[in-house]
Design a protein around this motif. Structure first.
Motif, PDB file in Angstrom:
ATOM      1  N   CYS A  10       0.861  -1.181   0.000  1.00 22.58           N
ATOM      2  CA  CYS A  10       0.000   0.000   0.000  1.00 22.58           C
ATOM      3  C   CYS A  10       0.900   1.235   0.000  1.00 22.58           C
ATOM      4  O   CYS A  10       1.771   1.375   0.857  1.00 22.58           O
ATOM      5  CB  CYS A  10      -0.911   0.002   1.219  1.00 22.58           C
ATOM      6  SG  CYS A  10      -1.823   1.544   1.367  1.00 22.58           S
ATOM      7  N   CYS A  13       0.255   3.445   3.441  1.00 20.05           N
ATOM      8  CA  CYS A  13       0.577   3.065   4.820  1.00 20.05           C
ATOM      9  C   CYS A  13       1.554   1.904   4.904  1.00 20.05           C
ATOM     10  O   CYS A  13       1.829   1.402   5.992  1.00 20.05           O
ATOM     11  CB  CYS A  13      -0.705   2.733   5.574  1.00 20.05           C
ATOM     12  SG  CYS A  13      -1.445   1.181   5.064  1.00 20.05           S
ATOM     13  N   SER A  15       1.402  -1.239   4.253  1.00 24.02           N
ATOM     14  CA  SER A  15       0.959  -2.606   4.532  1.00 24.02           C
ATOM     15  C   SER A  15       1.250  -3.456   3.304  1.00 24.02           C
ATOM     16  O   SER A  15       1.213  -2.970   2.180  1.00 24.02           O
ATOM     17  CB  SER A  15      -0.548  -2.661   4.791  1.00 24.02           C
ATOM     18  OG  SER A  15      -0.902  -1.759   5.781  1.00 24.02           O
ATOM     19  N   CYS A  30      -7.007  -1.361   0.709  1.00 24.86           N
ATOM     20  CA  CYS A  30      -6.187  -1.603   1.892  1.00 24.86           C
ATOM     21  C   CYS A  30      -7.084  -1.624   3.126  1.00 24.86           C
ATOM     22  O   CYS A  30      -7.865  -0.699   3.328  1.00 24.86           O
ATOM     23  CB  CYS A  30      -5.133  -0.499   2.007  1.00 24.86           C
ATOM     24  SG  CYS A  30      -4.164  -0.580   3.508  1.00 24.86           S
ATOM     25  N   CYS A  33      -5.825   1.443   5.694  1.00 23.84           N
ATOM     26  CA  CYS A  33      -6.064   2.881   5.462  1.00 23.84           C
ATOM     27  C   CYS A  33      -7.140   3.159   4.409  1.00 23.84           C
ATOM     28  O   CYS A  33      -7.499   4.307   4.181  1.00 23.84           O
ATOM     29  CB  CYS A  33      -4.764   3.570   5.060  1.00 23.84           C
ATOM     30  SG  CYS A  33      -4.254   3.220   3.377  1.00 23.84           S
TER      31      CYS A  33
HETATM   32 ZN   LIG Z   1      -2.913   1.333   3.322  1.00 18.73          ZN
END
Ligand SMILES: [Zn+2]
Length: 199
Positions: A10, A13, A15, A30, A33
């Motif tokens: 992502c 953020c 991830s 995601c 976020c």
């Molecule tokens: Zn994210």
């Protein structure tokens, strides 16, 4: 070793997720976020190449035909994208002319040239010479390519001036609209799929 080609990060953020195959109208979001990770894009290599070449032709129209013509009491004047950049260059803020030239003329041109180059080889199932360099540049150029901003500006100018002068939108303006849409379609984030198609 972990196969990183199957993972997606992502951008907002950091991830990490496993890539999924999306169906029509689907997108992967995601969970942390809410940002969009992947969006379905049904374009095949051939379709993307065809649209890129079309965009190349439209780029020529957008640059060589007037974006708008204005006339007042018998005098008329028309301007292409280059004319607008040249007018900016002769004004007090020359630097802005350079930014405008990059974002509305040069960046879209290089995006299309690189795409067509990469896709021509991709059709033959192989990576083009300089593939990694080209793919990195496609990412670098994307934020610089701001045709839609220019289009919005041109439309505002047409409406504002229409009250005072006779304003006629030109072929260049139509081409600019078509080009912004085409570039969003062919040079979006999903070009990164080429990394997987051409291992
Ligand atoms: Zn994210």
């Amino acid at each position: 070793m972990l196969d990183t080609g199957q993972l997606i990060i992502c951008e907002h953020c950091d991830s990490v997720y496993h890539k999924v195959t999306l169906g029509k109208h689907q997108k992967a979001v995601c969970v942390r976020c809410g940002a969009v990770l992947q969006r379905y894009n049904g374009l095949t290599l051939q379709q993307r190449l065809a649209l890129s070449i079309t965009a190349g032709v439209v780029w020529i129209l957008a640059n060589f035909y007037p974006v708008m013509s204005i006339s007042l009491q018998g005098f008329s004047n028309s301007a292409t994208l280059w004319d607008s950049v040249r007018a900016l260059a002769s004004g007090p803020i020359t630097f802005i002319a350079l930014v405008a030239a990059i974002s509305i003329i040069i960046a879209p041109m290089f995006q299309l040239l690189i795409l067509i180059w990469v896709l021509l080889f991709a059709l033959a199932g192989q990576r083009s010479p300089g593939f990694r360099f080209c793919m990195r540049w496609l990412e670098t150029l994307r934020p610089w390519s701001m045709l839609e901003v220019c289009l919005l500006g041109a439309l505002v100018a047409v409406f504002k001036l229409a009250g005072m002068l006779d304003v006629l939108p030109g072929i260049g303006l139509l081409a600019l609209g078509a080009l912004s849409l085409l570039i969003i379609r062919v040079a979006g984030r999903d070009v990164r799929e080429l990394w997987d198609t051409l291992p």
